[in-house]
Write a protein that holds these residues in place. Structure first.
Motif, PDB file in Angstrom:
ATOM      1  N   MET A   1       0.819  -1.205   0.000  1.00 20.66           N
ATOM      2  CA  MET A   1       0.000   0.000   0.000  1.00 20.66           C
ATOM      3  C   MET A   1       0.856   1.261   0.000  1.00 20.66           C
ATOM      4  O   MET A   1       0.532   2.253  -0.632  1.00 20.66           O
ATOM      5  N   ARG A   2       1.979   1.187   0.725  1.00 21.09           N
ATOM      6  CA  ARG A   2       2.852   2.347   0.783  1.00 21.09           C
ATOM      7  C   ARG A   2       3.446   2.660  -0.588  1.00 21.09           C
ATOM      8  O   ARG A   2       3.592   3.820  -0.980  1.00 21.09           O
ATOM      9  N   GLU A   3       3.781   1.609  -1.335  1.00 26.04           N
ATOM     10  CA  GLU A   3       4.338   1.793  -2.661  1.00 26.04           C
ATOM     11  C   GLU A   3       3.301   2.416  -3.590  1.00 26.04           C
ATOM     12  O   GLU A   3       3.621   3.311  -4.397  1.00 26.04           O
ATOM     13  N   PHE A   5       0.878   4.365  -2.646  1.00 20.67           N
ATOM     14  CA  PHE A   5       0.746   5.744  -2.206  1.00 20.67           C
ATOM     15  C   PHE A   5       1.812   6.631  -2.827  1.00 20.67           C
ATOM     16  O   PHE A   5       1.526   7.717  -3.341  1.00 20.67           O
ATOM     17  N   HIS A   6       3.052   6.167  -2.799  1.00 18.43           N
ATOM     18  CA  HIS A   6       4.130   6.978  -3.354  1.00 18.43           C
ATOM     19  C   HIS A   6       4.052   7.051  -4.876  1.00 18.43           C
ATOM     20  O   HIS A   6       4.445   8.066  -5.474  1.00 18.43           O
ATOM     21  N   ASP A   7       3.518   6.027  -5.519  1.00 21.19           N
ATOM     22  CA  ASP A   7       3.278   6.106  -6.964  1.00 21.19           C
ATOM     23  C   ASP A   7       2.242   7.184  -7.268  1.00 21.19           C
ATOM     24  O   ASP A   7       2.349   7.911  -8.259  1.00 21.19           O
ATOM     25  N   THR A   8       1.235   7.294  -6.392  1.00 22.97           N
ATOM     26  CA  THR A   8       0.205   8.326  -6.567  1.00 22.97           C
ATOM     27  C   THR A   8       0.797   9.714  -6.403  1.00 22.97           C
ATOM     28  O   THR A   8       0.487  10.634  -7.175  1.00 22.97           O
ATOM     29  N   THR A  66      -6.257  11.962  -2.169  1.00 17.29           N
ATOM     30  CA  THR A  66      -5.089  11.353  -1.525  1.00 17.29           C
ATOM     31  C   THR A  66      -4.900  11.905  -0.118  1.00 17.29           C
ATOM     32  O   THR A  66      -4.593  11.158   0.825  1.00 17.29           O
ATOM     33  N   GLN A  70      -5.181   9.095   2.749  1.00 12.17           N
ATOM     34  CA  GLN A  70      -3.881   8.636   3.235  1.00 12.17           C
ATOM     35  C   GLN A  70      -3.385   9.399   4.456  1.00 12.17           C
ATOM     36  O   GLN A  70      -2.494   8.934   5.159  1.00 12.17           O
ATOM     37  N   PRO A  72      -1.299  12.023   4.839  1.00  9.43           N
ATOM     38  CA  PRO A  72       0.166  12.049   4.791  1.00  9.43           C
ATOM     39  C   PRO A  72       0.757  13.014   5.801  1.00  9.43           C
ATOM     40  O   PRO A  72       0.096  13.941   6.275  1.00  9.43           O
ATOM     41  N   ASP A  76       5.605  14.069   2.476  1.00  9.35           N
ATOM     42  CA  ASP A  76       4.443  13.640   1.690  1.00  9.35           C
ATOM     43  C   ASP A  76       3.316  14.664   1.783  1.00  9.35           C
ATOM     44  O   ASP A  76       2.646  14.962   0.787  1.00  9.35           O
TER      45      ASP A  76
END
Length: 229
Positions: A1-3, A5-8, A66, A70, A72, A76
Motif C-alpha cells: 500500500m505504501r508503494e 501511495f508513493h506512486d500516486t 489522496t 492517506q 500524509p 508527503d
C-alpha cells in the motif's frame, strides 16, 4: 500500500509538470501572437485554456482524495500542499496567457501594441517564456537554483512593466486611448504571469526545505536565454 501511495504522489507531481508545460506553451504562443498580430496563433491559446483548466481540476481532485484517504505527514504532506497551491497559480498563468491572446483577437486586423513599444513587449514576452520554462524545470527537478533564476528574471520584468506605464502616461505618448489601454493591460498581464511563477517557486522551496519563507541561499545557474542581446 505504501508503494501505491508513493506512486500516486509521483503521478500528482508529474501532472503538475504537464500543466506547467502547457502553460509555457501557451505564453510562448500568446506573446508571439501579441508582437506579430498573428490571430490564428492567438486563437490556439484561447482554445487551449480549457485543457489547462481541466488538467488543474483533475490534479486537484486526485491530490484532495489522496490527502483525505492517506493522511500524509512530513514531506508527503508538503507535496500535496505544494501541488494544491501551485496548481491554482498555474491555472491563473494560463488565464493570463489567454488574456494576452484575447487582446490580439480584439484588435485584429490591427496590432494591439502602440508604436514605440514593440521592442519592450518583445522583451517582456521573451522573459515570460524564460520564466515559464524555468518553472517547468523547477517543478520537474526541485533544483532550487531555478527559483533564483525565476526571481531575478521577475525583477527585469517589473522594470519593463514600469517603463510601459511611464511611456503611456508621459506627455510624449502620441498613441490613441485604446492603444494606451491595450499597452497597460498587456504589460500588467506579463508582469502578473511572472509574479505567479515566483509564488510557485516559493512553494517549491517549501517542498524541498520545509521553509515557508521562500528564501533560499543557492548560487544562480545559467539558463540560456537565446533571445538576450
Amino acid at each position: 500500500m505504501r508503494e501505491v501511495f508513493h506512486d500516486t504522489l509521483e503521478d500528482i507531481q508529474n501532472r503538475l509538470v504537464e500543466v506547467a508545460e502547457l502553460v509555457a506553451e501557451a505564453i510562448e504562443k500568446a506573446t508571439t501572437a501579441f508582437t506579430t498580430g498573428d490571430v490564428a496563433l492567438a486563437e490556439e491559446v484561447i482554445a487551449g485554456d480549457e485543457r489547462i483548466d481541466q488538467m488543474v481540476l483533475t490534479t486537484d481532485e486526485i491530490a484532495i482524495e489522496t490527502l483525505a484517504m492517506q493522511q500524509p505527514v512530513a514531506r508527503d504532506l508538503r507535496i500535496i500542499v505544494t501541488v494544491l497551491r501551485a496548481s491554482a497559480s498555474l491555472e491563473r498563468m494560463g488565464d493570463l496567457a489567454e488574456h494576452i491572446a484575447l487582446l490580439v483577437r480584439q484588435r485584429y486586423p490591427e496590432r494591439a501594441i502602440p508604436k514605440g513599444l514593440k521592442k519592450t513587449f518583445k522583451r517582456l514576452g521573451e522573459l515570460d517564456v524564460l520564466v515559464a520554462k524555468a518553472l517547468v524545470e523547477l517543478l520537474r527537478t526541485e533544483d532550487l537554483r531555478y527559483s533564483t533564476q525565476i526571481r531575478d528574471t521577475d525583477d527585469e520584468i517589473d522594470e519593463l512593466h514600469a517603463s510601459v506605464y511611464e511611456r503611456v502616461l508621459g506627455d510624449s505618448f502620441g498613441g490613441e486611448v485604446s492603444g494606451a489601454i491595450d499597452a497597460t493591460l498587456a504589460s500588467r498581464y506579463h508582469e502578473r504571469f511572472a509574479d505567479h511563477a515566483v509564488a510557485i517557486s516559493k512553494k517549491v522551496v517549501y517542498l524541498a526545505t520545509g521553509d515557508w519563507s521562500g528564501e533560499e541561499d543557492v548560487s544562480t545557474i545559467e539558463i540560456v536565454d537565446e533571445n538576450a542581446s
